[in-house]
Design a protein around this motif. Structure first.
Motif, PDB file in Angstrom:
ATOM      1  N   GLU A  31     -33.919   4.687 -29.606  1.00 10.64           N
ATOM      2  CA  GLU A  31     -35.067   3.897 -30.056  1.00 10.64           C
ATOM      3  C   GLU A  31     -35.862   4.670 -31.101  1.00 10.64           C
ATOM      4  O   GLU A  31     -36.334   4.100 -32.086  1.00 10.64           O
ATOM      5  CB  GLU A  31     -35.956   3.543 -28.867  1.00 10.64           C
ATOM      6  N   ARG A  32     -35.987   5.979 -30.903  1.00  8.70           N
ATOM      7  CA  ARG A  32     -36.765   6.808 -31.819  1.00  8.70           C
ATOM      8  C   ARG A  32     -36.175   6.805 -33.220  1.00  8.70           C
ATOM      9  O   ARG A  32     -36.907   6.876 -34.212  1.00  8.70           O
ATOM     10  CB  ARG A  32     -36.853   8.243 -31.288  1.00  8.70           C
ATOM     11  N   VAL A  33     -34.831   6.725 -33.323  1.00  6.15           N
ATOM     12  CA  VAL A  33     -34.195   6.735 -34.644  1.00  6.15           C
ATOM     13  C   VAL A  33     -33.761   5.346 -35.099  1.00  6.15           C
ATOM     14  O   VAL A  33     -32.992   5.195 -36.055  1.00  6.15           O
ATOM     15  CB  VAL A  33     -32.974   7.695 -34.663  1.00  6.15           C
ATOM     16  N   GLY A  34     -34.255   4.310 -34.420  1.00 11.54           N
ATOM     17  CA  GLY A  34     -33.996   2.943 -34.862  1.00 11.54           C
ATOM     18  C   GLY A  34     -32.636   2.398 -34.511  1.00 11.54           C
ATOM     19  O   GLY A  34     -32.115   1.503 -35.206  1.00 11.54           O
ATOM     20  N   LEU A  35     -32.018   2.887 -33.417  1.00 13.40           N
ATOM     21  CA  LEU A  35     -30.688   2.420 -33.020  1.00 13.40           C
ATOM     22  C   LEU A  35     -30.689   1.911 -31.576  1.00 13.40           C
ATOM     23  O   LEU A  35     -29.705   2.074 -30.851  1.00 13.40           O
ATOM     24  CB  LEU A  35     -29.660   3.546 -33.167  1.00 13.40           C
ATOM     25  N   ALA A  36     -31.749   1.273 -31.173  1.00 14.57           N
ATOM     26  CA  ALA A  36     -31.835   0.752 -29.810  1.00 14.57           C
ATOM     27  C   ALA A  36     -30.693  -0.214 -29.535  1.00 14.57           C
ATOM     28  O   ALA A  36     -30.324  -1.031 -30.382  1.00 14.57           O
ATOM     29  CB  ALA A  36     -33.175   0.051 -29.609  1.00 14.57           C
ATOM     30  N   GLY A  37     -30.100  -0.101 -28.355  1.00 15.57           N
ATOM     31  CA  GLY A  37     -29.036  -1.007 -27.951  1.00 15.57           C
ATOM     32  C   GLY A  37     -27.647  -0.647 -28.437  1.00 15.57           C
ATOM     33  O   GLY A  37     -26.694  -1.392 -28.207  1.00 15.57           O
ATOM     34  N   MET A  38     -27.495   0.501 -29.103  1.00 18.15           N
ATOM     35  CA  MET A  38     -26.193   0.866 -29.666  1.00 18.15           C
ATOM     36  C   MET A  38     -25.486   1.974 -28.886  1.00 18.15           C
ATOM     37  O   MET A  38     -24.506   2.535 -29.368  1.00 18.15           O
ATOM     38  CB  MET A  38     -26.347   1.300 -31.126  1.00 18.15           C
ATOM     39  N   ALA A  39     -25.938   2.270 -27.695  1.00 20.80           N
ATOM     40  CA  ALA A  39     -25.349   3.373 -26.941  1.00 20.80           C
ATOM     41  C   ALA A  39     -23.866   3.176 -26.678  1.00 20.80           C
ATOM     42  O   ALA A  39     -23.093   4.145 -26.637  1.00 20.80           O
ATOM     43  CB  ALA A  39     -26.091   3.563 -25.613  1.00 20.80           C
ATOM     44  N   GLY A  40     -23.431   1.929 -26.515  1.00 22.47           N
ATOM     45  CA  GLY A  40     -22.036   1.662 -26.199  1.00 22.47           C
ATOM     46  C   GLY A  40     -21.115   1.545 -27.397  1.00 22.47           C
ATOM     47  O   GLY A  40     -19.890   1.400 -27.224  1.00 22.47           O
ATOM     48  N   ARG A  41     -21.667   1.628 -28.597  1.00 20.32           N
ATOM     49  CA  ARG A  41     -20.840   1.488 -29.801  1.00 20.32           C
ATOM     50  C   ARG A  41     -20.020   2.745 -30.051  1.00 20.32           C
ATOM     51  O   ARG A  41     -20.415   3.855 -29.689  1.00 20.32           O
ATOM     52  CB  ARG A  41     -21.735   1.217 -31.016  1.00 20.32           C
ATOM     53  N   ARG A  42     -18.863   2.567 -30.703  1.00 19.52           N
ATOM     54  CA  ARG A  42     -18.059   3.698 -31.139  1.00 19.52           C
ATOM     55  C   ARG A  42     -18.613   4.224 -32.454  1.00 19.52           C
ATOM     56  O   ARG A  42     -19.091   3.449 -33.306  1.00 19.52           O
ATOM     57  CB  ARG A  42     -16.604   3.287 -31.317  1.00 19.52           C
ATOM     58  N   THR A  43     -18.544   5.526 -32.657  1.00 19.08           N
ATOM     59  CA  THR A  43     -19.142   6.112 -33.856  1.00 19.08           C
ATOM     60  C   THR A  43     -18.499   5.596 -35.122  1.00 19.08           C
ATOM     61  O   THR A  43     -19.160   5.444 -36.149  1.00 19.08           O
ATOM     62  CB  THR A  43     -19.044   7.643 -33.808  1.00 19.08           C
ATOM     63  N   TRP A  44     -17.186   5.322 -35.067  1.00 26.40           N
ATOM     64  CA  TRP A  44     -16.499   4.850 -36.262  1.00 26.40           C
ATOM     65  C   TRP A  44     -16.829   3.396 -36.604  1.00 26.40           C
ATOM     66  O   TRP A  44     -16.439   2.899 -37.661  1.00 26.40           O
ATOM     67  CB  TRP A  44     -14.983   5.042 -36.139  1.00 26.40           C
TER      68      TRP A  44
END
Length: 267
Positions: free
Chosen positions: A129-142
């Motif tokens: 959330e602090r870096v503006g990516l809330a909700g993306m924990a399950g995404r793959r980095t690629w």
């Protein structure tokens, strides 16, 4: 390759109560004892607690070498390096683990920092959330864009709750729009958390936008030749950082620093 000499000291706590980073007459040499190459020569600097200091200069002047010394990745040939508090590093490339999810990359850093397993999911979400990516924990980095990957790298660096953040041209490979957004977010984040930042860039505009002062380096050997204070009035938040770009003071300082950098390139 290790330094040609080993007469220096690196200490964990030589800085004063108000300085998080202290370099005293630091020199780094590579190569053999018979034919050493001096990367940086007799560099001294301090970075106070909560400061945002920027290093600029031509390629090969030793900017990254200084960050590596402060991070403890290298040892100086001469001089001393003092770091009063914990350090996090953000590189030019994100260097994420591709086999881990976004959340997994951050959870790994939390585990290394000793955060109990039961707390890691919540802490990961807070950092995203602090870096503006809330909700993306399950995404793959690629699956992420370059800018999103760099945000994950910043979140991972912040996972260890460092008091000092070293950033080595972290936005150099990004498109202009993403770069501007991350510049605004990083400066706002530093203001909000009080983190001490030492930031490397080649850009006069980026240096003025982010720094409270700018140290200009020259090459062959690498050394600090000038310091430019940045006395801009800064409001709170990323929008206030963005607004600086349109002010006459910003344009004047950018031109002044660009002139000093041109002079340093030929020094």
């Amino acid at each position: 390759m290790p330094p040609a000499e080993t007469t220096a000291t690196t200490t964990a706590s030589t800085a004063t109560d108000v300085d998080d980073i202290t370099l005293e007459a630091v020199s780094v040499r590579y190569g053999s004892a018979k034919a050493p190459v001096t990367a940086v020569d007799a560099v001294s600097l301090t970075v106070g607690a909560g400061e945002f200091v920027v290093l600029v200069g031509p390629s090969g002047c030793g900017k990254t070498t200084l960050l590596r010394l402060i991070a403890g990745f290298e040892t100086p040939a001469r001089g001393s390096v003092g770091v009063r508090r914990s350090v996090g590093v953000v590189f030019q490339q994100p260097r994420l683990f591709p086999w881990r999810t976004v959340g997994g990359n951050i959870a790994y850093a939390l585990a290394r920092h000793g955060v109990p397993r039961r707390q890691r999911a919540d802490r990961t979400q807070q950092l995203l959330e602090r870096v503006g990516l809330a909700g993306m924990a399950g995404r793959r980095t690629w699956e992420l864009s370059g800018g999103q990957q760099q945000r994950v790298a910043i979140a991972r660096a912040l996972a260890t709750e460092p008091h000092v953040l070293l950033m080595d041209e972290p936005f150099a490979a990004l498109d202009a729009l993403t770069r501007e957004r991350l510049q605004e977010e990083v400066r706002s984040l530093a203001d909000t958390t009080g983190t001490t930042v030492l930031f490397v860039t080649h850009s006069a505009e980026e240096a003025v936008l982010l720094g409270s002062r700018v140290l200009v380096m020259a090459a062959e050997p690498g050394r600090i030749v000038s310091e430019v204070p940045i006395g801009l009035a800064r409001g709170a938040g990323a929008a206030a950082v963005a607004d600086l770009r349109s002010t006459a003071e910003f344009s004047s300082l950018r031109g002044e620093l660009a002139s000093v950098m041109r002079g340093a390139a030929t020094a």
